[in-house]
Design an enzyme around this catalytic site. Structure first.
Site, PDB file in Angstrom:
ATOM      1  N   ASN A  20       0.813  -1.213   0.000  1.00  0.00           N
ATOM      2  CA  ASN A  20       0.000   0.000   0.000  1.00  0.00           C
ATOM      3  C   ASN A  20       0.854   1.273   0.000  1.00  0.00           C
ATOM      4  OD1 ASN A  20      -2.438   1.320  -0.021  1.00  0.00           O
ATOM      5  ND2 ASN A  20      -2.875   1.044   2.159  1.00  0.00           N
TER       6      ASN A  20
ATOM      7  N   HIS B 211     -14.839  -4.030  10.649  1.00  0.00           N
ATOM      8  CA  HIS B 211     -14.316  -2.734  11.085  1.00  0.00           C
ATOM      9  C   HIS B 211     -15.440  -1.753  11.332  1.00  0.00           C
ATOM     10  CE1 HIS B 211      -9.945  -2.407   9.512  1.00  0.00           C
ATOM     11  NE2 HIS B 211     -10.181  -3.634   9.935  1.00  0.00           N
TER      12      HIS B 211
ATOM     13  N   ARG C 160     -14.061  -4.838  15.313  1.00  0.00           N
ATOM     14  CA  ARG C 160     -13.018  -3.903  15.727  1.00  0.00           C
ATOM     15  C   ARG C 160     -13.655  -2.521  15.847  1.00  0.00           C
ATOM     16  NH1 ARG C 160      -7.699  -1.667  12.402  1.00  0.00           N
ATOM     17  NH2 ARG C 160      -9.154  -0.088  11.672  1.00  0.00           N
TER      18      ARG C 160
ATOM     19  N   TYR D 281      -6.864   7.613  13.584  1.00  0.00           N
ATOM     20  CA  TYR D 281      -6.652   6.425  12.764  1.00  0.00           C
ATOM     21  C   TYR D 281      -7.920   5.559  12.735  1.00  0.00           C
ATOM     22  CZ  TYR D 281      -5.904   1.703  11.509  1.00  0.00           C
ATOM     23  OH  TYR D 281      -6.089   0.496  10.912  1.00  0.00           O
TER      24      TYR D 281
ATOM     25  N   ASP E 125      -7.345  -1.389  17.534  1.00  0.00           N
ATOM     26  CA  ASP E 125      -6.010  -1.229  16.940  1.00  0.00           C
ATOM     27  C   ASP E 125      -5.403   0.088  17.431  1.00  0.00           C
ATOM     28  OD1 ASP E 125      -3.780  -1.104  15.342  1.00  0.00           O
ATOM     29  OD2 ASP E 125      -4.834  -1.523  13.460  1.00  0.00           O
TER      30      ASP E 125
ATOM     31  N   HIS F 171      -2.504   1.085  16.489  1.00  0.00           N
ATOM     32  CA  HIS F 171      -1.750   1.556  15.317  1.00  0.00           C
ATOM     33  C   HIS F 171      -0.423   2.225  15.688  1.00  0.00           C
ATOM     34  CE1 HIS F 171      -1.722   2.417  10.923  1.00  0.00           C
ATOM     35  NE2 HIS F 171      -2.412   1.298  10.954  1.00  0.00           N
TER      36      HIS F 171
ATOM     37  N   GLU G 178      -4.376  -4.376  19.472  1.00  0.00           N
ATOM     38  CA  GLU G 178      -3.413  -4.581  18.385  1.00  0.00           C
ATOM     39  C   GLU G 178      -2.408  -3.438  18.293  1.00  0.00           C
ATOM     40  OE1 GLU G 178      -5.403  -4.732  14.617  1.00  0.00           O
ATOM     41  OE2 GLU G 178      -3.560  -4.333  13.523  1.00  0.00           O
TER      42      GLU G 178
ATOM     43  N   GLU H 183       1.272  -6.988  11.574  1.00  0.00           N
ATOM     44  CA  GLU H 183       0.858  -6.762  10.190  1.00  0.00           C
ATOM     45  C   GLU H 183       1.981  -6.188   9.345  1.00  0.00           C
ATOM     46  OE1 GLU H 183      -2.505  -4.146  10.824  1.00  0.00           O
ATOM     47  OE2 GLU H 183      -1.340  -2.412  10.213  1.00  0.00           O
TER      48      GLU H 183
ATOM     49  N   ARG I 199      -0.179 -11.315  13.643  1.00  0.00           N
ATOM     50  CA  ARG I 199      -1.029 -10.695  12.619  1.00  0.00           C
ATOM     51  C   ARG I 199      -0.494 -10.811  11.196  1.00  0.00           C
ATOM     52  NH1 ARG I 199      -4.998  -8.555  11.774  1.00  0.00           N
ATOM     53  NH2 ARG I 199      -4.564  -6.359  11.496  1.00  0.00           N
TER      54      ARG I 199
ATOM     55  N   HIS J 198      -3.791 -10.246   9.014  1.00  0.00           N
ATOM     56  CA  HIS J 198      -4.129  -8.912   8.526  1.00  0.00           C
ATOM     57  C   HIS J 198      -5.062  -9.057   7.319  1.00  0.00           C
ATOM     58  CE1 HIS J 198      -2.196  -4.973   6.742  1.00  0.00           C
ATOM     59  NE2 HIS J 198      -3.301  -4.699   7.396  1.00  0.00           N
TER      60      HIS J 198
ATOM     61  N   ASP K 108      -6.181  -3.163   1.537  1.00  0.00           N
ATOM     62  CA  ASP K 108      -5.001  -3.136   0.667  1.00  0.00           C
ATOM     63  C   ASP K 108      -4.442  -4.535   0.441  1.00  0.00           C
ATOM     64  OD1 ASP K 108      -4.585  -1.973   3.468  1.00  0.00           O
ATOM     65  OD2 ASP K 108      -2.576  -2.731   3.074  1.00  0.00           O
TER      66      ASP K 108
ATOM     67  N   GLU L 248      -9.035 -10.926   9.994  1.00  0.00           N
ATOM     68  CA  GLU L 248      -9.572  -9.583   9.749  1.00  0.00           C
ATOM     69  C   GLU L 248     -10.301  -9.571   8.409  1.00  0.00           C
ATOM     70  OE1 GLU L 248      -6.561  -6.560   9.389  1.00  0.00           O
ATOM     71  OE2 GLU L 248      -7.995  -4.926   9.673  1.00  0.00           O
TER      72      GLU L 248
ATOM     73  N   TRP M  31       2.374   6.882  12.401  1.00  0.00           N
ATOM     74  CA  TRP M  31       0.985   6.917  11.930  1.00  0.00           C
ATOM     75  C   TRP M  31       0.330   5.589  12.276  1.00  0.00           C
ATOM     76  CZ3 TRP M  31      -1.442   3.859   8.113  1.00  0.00           C
ATOM     77  CH2 TRP M  31      -2.817   4.153   7.978  1.00  0.00           C
TER      78      TRP M  31
HETATM   79  O1  KDG Z   1      -1.972  -0.108   4.540  1.00  0.00           O
HETATM   80  C1  KDG Z   1      -2.100   0.095   5.910  1.00  0.00           C
HETATM   81  C2  KDG Z   1      -3.289  -0.688   6.431  1.00  0.00           C
HETATM   82  O2  KDG Z   1      -3.225  -2.027   6.035  1.00  0.00           O
HETATM   83  C3  KDG Z   1      -3.375  -0.648   7.920  1.00  0.00           C
HETATM   84  O3  KDG Z   1      -3.410   0.685   8.359  1.00  0.00           O
HETATM   85  C4  KDG Z   1      -4.625  -1.369   8.373  1.00  0.00           C
HETATM   86  O4  KDG Z   1      -3.840  -1.385  10.626  1.00  0.00           O
HETATM   87  C5  KDG Z   1      -4.550  -1.850   9.762  1.00  0.00           C
HETATM   88  C6  KDG Z   1      -5.395  -2.994  10.097  1.00  0.00           C
HETATM   89  O5  KDG Z   1      -5.298  -3.456  11.234  1.00  0.00           O
HETATM   90  O6  KDG Z   1      -6.141  -3.424   9.237  1.00  0.00           O
HETATM   91 MG    MG Z   2      -3.598  -2.813  12.234  1.00  0.00          MG
END
Ligand code: KDG
Ligand code: MG
Length: 402
Positions: free
Chosen positions: A37, A122, A147, A159, A210, A212, A236, A262, A283, A312, A316, A339, A402
């Site tokens: 991605n 999600h 989630r 996020y 998540d 993140h 996560e 992931e 993941r 994951h 993407d 997921e 991020w």
């Molecule tokens: O490309 C980035 C995403 O795959 C990611 O941000 C998604 O964190 C993610 C998730 O848990 O699906």
């Molecule tokens: Mg994630």
């Protein structure tokens, strides 16, 4: 069975995907996903310049040898670009082998361990009320695991918060969108969100979250502890895992289940996390970690330490990865959850597939191979559109994760 040709197909039916198609002298072909991605073209070049030329003429049945050739032979091991290119070849070759034998892929891995695959959807909302409602919609749609991501009071663009109900696409602009982050605001807010979710929806539904990569290990420990009353299925990516030892501190302070991986590419990224039992779910998925050949090694290693899989499955990861992952999930003994961030109708049309959703589970079909194809004529109607992932800064402007 000789490999006679291989091609990279780049298409953007709503978002970008990179797909490798390998053809053989027996008319059987296979496809693999190579999408990275926001960095798609780097894998295209890696495949076209360095991988496809060495594939032509090889015996398509020798999956292990080709994997080792691409991994050891590169000299420059690991990394997201190399491992995605290897994954695309690996999945295409498993697809070919299964099609040639007339068997669904899970049969080649060892057969079914379960009828269906538990998935999580999600749900996201701009604030607490919105998020509680969004989770309710997923429960109404039959999901057993959801989630929950939410806008954080005082912060723009948290996020995981999308513009529609079902789709969230983080790679949203040609240059990275800049977002602002404050961990203290988040840590104060999140327990109130999960308290409200449990109050409204009870404790039957599995809830996930998540982080993140936003917290330090100490902050992650604090969050895990404060979420314990709400019985999360997992927390996560609470902190970045380049330093695997960082998870010791989190683990010492909380029993909230931890998931990570992931962004991992090989078993080496997870070795200490797994063998010290610092996590509960790994993941890593097919496209991120060198395909089925490598992912099943990670899963077998994880099973020794009671760590379960949680592949994951954001948008993407193309339907090709989803199909292959579902075959893996149908077989893997230490399966945890999958997921499932649904693809758009445009994407699904380009990648016809035989997996289907029913009452919170995904089921693979019995089509030989991994059960996902690509409609090349339709794919050609969706040219590549450059897109990048966002970045995050702290409120004083400092770059953050991020
Ligand atoms: O490309 C980035 C995403 O795959 C990611 O941000 C998604 O964190 C993610 C998730 O848990 O699906
Ligand atoms: Mg994630």
């Amino acid at each position: 069975m000789r490999i006679t040709g291989a091609r990279v197909i780049v298409t953007s039916p709503g978002r970008n995907f990179v797909t490798l198609k390998i053809e053989t002298d027996q008319g059987v072909y296979g496809i693999g996903d190579a999408t990275l991605n926001g960095r798609e073209k780097s894998v295209v070049a890696y495949l076209e310049d360095h991988v496809i030329p060495v594939l032509i003429g090889r015996d398509a049945r020798r999956i292990e040898d080709i994997w080792q050739f691409l991994y050891r032979g590169a000299y420059w091991r690991r990394g997201p670009v190399t491992m995605r290119a290897i994954a695309a070849v690996d999945v295409a070759l498993w697809d070919i082998k299964a099609k040639a034998l007339g068997a669904p892929l899970y049969d080649l891995l060892g057969g079914r361990s379960r009828d269906g695959v538990l998935v999580y959807g999600h749900a996201n909302g701009s604030d607490l009320e919105d998020t509680v409602e969004a989770v309710g919609r997923y429960i109404d749609a039959g999901y057993k695991a959801v989630r929950a991501q939410s806008g954080v009071p005082g912060l723009d663009l948290a996020y995981g918060v999308g513009r529609g109900d079902m789709y969230y696409e983080p790679a949203d602009a040609t240059l990275p969108t800049e977002t602002t982050w404050d961990t203290r605001k988040y840590l104060r807010y999140l327990p109130t969100l999960f308290e409200a979710l449990r109050k409204e929806h009870g404790f039957d539904v599995a809830l996930l979250h998540d982080g993140h990569h936003r917290m330090t290990p100490r902050e992650a420990a604090q969050l895990g502890k404060s979420l314990e009353p709400y019985d999360l299925f997992w927390l996560e990516d609470s902190t970045p895992a380049e330093n695997q030892e960082a998870f010791r501190l989190i683990r010492q302070h909380t029993t909230t289940p931890l998931a990570v991986g992931e962004v991992f590419n090989t078993i080496w990224d997870a070795k200490d996390l797994i063998q010290e039992q610092l996590i509960d779910y790994i993941r890593t998925t097919i496209v991120g970690a060198g395909g089925l050949t490598h992912l099943r090694r990670i899963a077998d290693f994880a099973s020794l330490w009671s760590v379960r899989t949680g592949c994951h499955g954001a948008t993407d990861l193309s339907p090709v990865t989803m199909g292959a992952a579902l075959h893996f999930d149908t077989w893997v003994p230490n399966f945890g959850i999958q997921e499932y961030m649904r693809h758009s109708e445009e994407t699904d049309a380009v990648f016809p597939h035989d997996y289907r959703f029913d009452k919170g589970m995904l089921y693979v079909g019995d089509t030989p191979g991994h059960g996902v194809d690509i409609d090349e004529a339709l794919a050609a109607k969706h040219p590549y559109e450059p897109r990048q992932l966002p970045v995050a800064r702290l409120e004083d402007g400092t770059m953050w994760n991020w």
